[in-house]
Design a protein around this motif. Structure first.
Motif, PDB file in Angstrom:
ATOM      1  N   ALA A   1      31.893  41.889  13.581  1.00 38.66           N
ATOM      2  CA  ALA A   1      31.188  41.863  12.298  1.00 38.66           C
ATOM      3  C   ALA A   1      32.051  41.246  11.197  1.00 38.66           C
ATOM      4  N   GLY A   2      33.336  41.181  11.427  1.00 38.61           N
ATOM      5  CA  GLY A   2      34.225  40.621  10.405  1.00 38.61           C
ATOM      6  C   GLY A   2      34.516  41.564   9.259  1.00 38.61           C
ATOM      7  N   ARG A   3      34.208  42.868   9.444  1.00 35.99           N
ATOM      8  CA  ARG A   3      34.534  43.830   8.386  1.00 35.99           C
ATOM      9  C   ARG A   3      34.593  45.237   8.988  1.00 35.99           C
ATOM     10  N   PRO A   4      35.329  46.121   8.348  1.00 38.29           N
ATOM     11  CA  PRO A   4      35.446  47.482   8.892  1.00 38.29           C
ATOM     12  C   PRO A   4      34.173  48.285   8.657  1.00 38.29           C
TER      13      PRO A   4
ATOM     14  N   LEU B   1      21.877  50.610  11.758  1.00 39.48           N
ATOM     15  CA  LEU B   1      22.973  51.392  11.163  1.00 39.48           C
ATOM     16  C   LEU B   1      24.311  50.671  11.341  1.00 39.48           C
ATOM     17  N   ILE B   2      24.526  50.155  12.535  1.00 42.42           N
ATOM     18  CA  ILE B   2      25.802  49.476  12.806  1.00 42.42           C
ATOM     19  C   ILE B   2      25.922  48.233  11.924  1.00 42.42           C
ATOM     20  N   LYS B   3      24.818  47.525  11.790  1.00 42.81           N
ATOM     21  CA  LYS B   3      24.826  46.332  10.931  1.00 42.81           C
ATOM     22  C   LYS B   3      25.146  46.718   9.492  1.00 42.81           C
ATOM     23  N   ASP B   4      24.756  47.942   9.131  1.00 43.08           N
ATOM     24  CA  ASP B   4      24.990  48.416   7.773  1.00 43.08           C
ATOM     25  C   ASP B   4      26.340  49.129   7.617  1.00 43.08           C
ATOM     26  N   GLY B   5      27.186  49.039   8.642  1.00 46.51           N
ATOM     27  CA  GLY B   5      28.538  49.591   8.488  1.00 46.51           C
ATOM     28  C   GLY B   5      28.685  51.043   8.909  1.00 46.51           C
ATOM     29  N   ILE B   6      27.690  51.564   9.621  1.00 46.23           N
ATOM     30  CA  ILE B   6      27.763  52.950  10.087  1.00 46.23           C
ATOM     31  C   ILE B   6      27.979  52.958  11.597  1.00 46.23           C
TER      32      ILE B   6
END
Lengths: 370, 370
Positions: B29-32, B323-328
């Protein structure tokens, strides 16, 4: 135990273990060792940067480590100038050796090593039902030509050699090892254990050709990097074989703090230079101590020195027992004629002062008999 | 790979792995992740005493750990009021499960577990050539009677159950599990995985009878103790079986800092009380968040909650992906009908705020289809 639920292989395995730890000896003696110079640990410790990174990571240990070891793998790959796909990381060379044996050795398969070489490798071979075939050391060196000849004769799956060697500290030059690699018989794989390579002279390690199918090389953070208790090591080998480790390894088996510490450690090569210098001083000091007692040492490319006690294994055993009784933790080779030596790790000045004080008494005791 | 040097078993194993780590998803994703609540790690961390002990031990990591785990083993034994000879310590339950399978499962031996239970156990069974036989969950609970009946039918070497269960969080009372132990067929061994037991209500764990030959119990420092990245767990079982681990384990495989941290952790039970209270708050919060979205949760005796998305596995997968796409970072069960749920670990207030903010959008996205 006699538990009918064990596999026949497991039921057949002996209860003996490769090494007794110094802590067990300390508990038996009721006091700590004055000098811990028996397990080739690096008394000079890890890089201060690695220590700081590990200390800071302690509070984050609630997180599992990255199962892909991505950052550490990338750093190791960059350091060696090879692709990450040629690097497998796991919890110490012992773990990597166990996985490799599991991947390649079925019950009854032959494995060639030197009589008196690393016992934990033998433990894994026996543990998976392999049959060990040994060749003798030659003039206190492992014998590449004899290992290769024996492997061809018995159609060995694996051939083990450590360069530099443990327990003798001797080594072969890169060209000797390269010729050995070139001579590996079809169907065999050379396990080149380079645990001590960072402490060896230039020209000891052959160039890395990671896609070379005949060899897998083992490196560790336990010796020069001073992180034995962290359990981090890596294998360098052909990508196909390296990928096979993923089929059997514990993907979440790495300690997260150790992973972070090793990443800091490999990026501080100045610390390795410092350790090399300290080890050289210590090796020279051990040679001086030996000479003061009329004894000699073997040349060493490692962080330990094999001190030739000049008589047989029983005599060296008495020297060792007396040293241990006097609070000096050292070990010795298990096989004749290597076992005329005791093995002394590079210590601090204080460690080697204690060793120097204890050795004359130990030799006198050994001369008086058991 | 097609390497003729692999054993036929190794050559037959798939390249798939039980779990992808959150770090791999972050790299993709390129971000934590904003909230790391997918692996049932304890976001509340380890005991401050354990953190301090580990930080202080960092500089001593040049020493190997005590291969006998003497002090930690004694502390665990004292905590449970059982002899040390009934305790085997190793680097996480995954490692203990792998060793146990290796000791007991030969090629073709049958092993019984529940369809959808812990995949890493299955990975080890397959890795040693065992044949998995599964029974379904019953009303989102593992089914002790069905597991026992199937084990008797197929003459299973091992029977696996987790109590409390992962991935559903459900549990059986101690008397149900004790009846299961009593019913284990001759020649079988029950593997009772109690990774989450410290977070379960009183009366969930049967009394410890460590010489009971029909069961081996697994405990860990990864969950309530908040030390997943340290890799410390233990098995409680009959002394003969426990001793057999010594025949195959990596004796120097433990991280020394982790060993020291676990010793401090088990001596700070007040921290576990604190974690229990925080987990209870988080479980209730997850239930509230579900209710706010018209959904329900399963009762949980663990540090995670299975949130029933109310439709099929494809729908829950879309919720999870959003959710994963939203950082969860969350996970979900792999098998129907369990996979109508997503699995949310007990998080901090901030973690669950982020989850609460993301969930309505994820449900809306799921309702709109893939």
């Amino acid at each position: 135990m006699s538990d009918a639920r064990l596999t026949s292989l497991a039921a057949s395995l002996p209860a003996t273990v490769p090494f007794v730890g110094p802590e067990a000896q300390e508990r038996a003696a009721g006091r700590p060792f004055a000098a811990r110079i028996g397990a080739n640990e690096s008394v000079f410790g890890p890089s201060p940067r690695a220590i700081a990174a590990m200390a800071a990571a302690s509070e984050h240990v609630w997180q599992y480590a990255d199962p892909e070891n991505h950052d550490l793998r990338a750093a190791i790959a960059a350091y060696h100038g090879v692709p990450p796909e040629n690097i497998a990381i796991d919890a110490g060379i012992d773990t990597l050796l166990g996985l490799l044996v599991r991947l390649t050795v079925a019950a009854g398969d032959k494995v060639v090593t030197s009589a008196g070489a690393y016992p934990t490798f033998n433990f894994h071979v026996a543990g998976f039902g392999g049959e060990l075939v040994t060749v003798p050391y030659n003039d206190d060196h492992e014998d590449p030509a004899a290992l290769i000849a024996k492997a061809a004769e018995v159609q060995a799956k694996l051939i083990y050699i450590a360069n530099p060697d443990n327990p003798m500290g001797t080594w072969h030059s890169a060209d000797v090892i390269q010729r050995m690699i070139d001579a590996v018989p079809a169907g065999s794989l050379l396990v080149l254990d380079e645990a001590y390579i960072e402490l060896a002279p230039e020209g000891t390690a052959p160039d890395l050709h990671p896609e070379e199918e005949r060899v897998i090389r083992m490196r560790t953070f336990s010796k020069a990097y001073g992180m034995a208790g962290a359990r981090v090591a890596y294998a360098i080998g052909p990508a196909g074989l390296i990928a096979a480790f993923d089929r059997v390894r514990n993907h979440f088996g790495m300690n997260r703090t150790a992973q972070i510490g090793a990443l800091a450690a490999i990026q501080d090569q100045a610390w390795i230079d410092h350790v090399r210098a300290r080890v050289t001083v210590a090796r020279n000091r051990i040679a001086d101590i030996a000479a003061d007692n009329g004894l000699s040492v073997l040349p060493s490319a490692t962080n330990f020195v094999a001190l030739d006690c000049g008589q047989d294994g029983a005599f060296a055993r008495r020297v060792l027992d007396s040293l241990i009784k006097d609070g000096i933790f050292v070990r010795m080779p298990g096989v004749s004629p290597l076992n005329r030596c005791i093995r002394v790790s590079a210590g601090t000045t204080a460690d080697l002062d204690a060793f120097a004080a204890a050795l004359p008494k130990a030799i006198a005791a050994a001369n008086q008999g058991a």
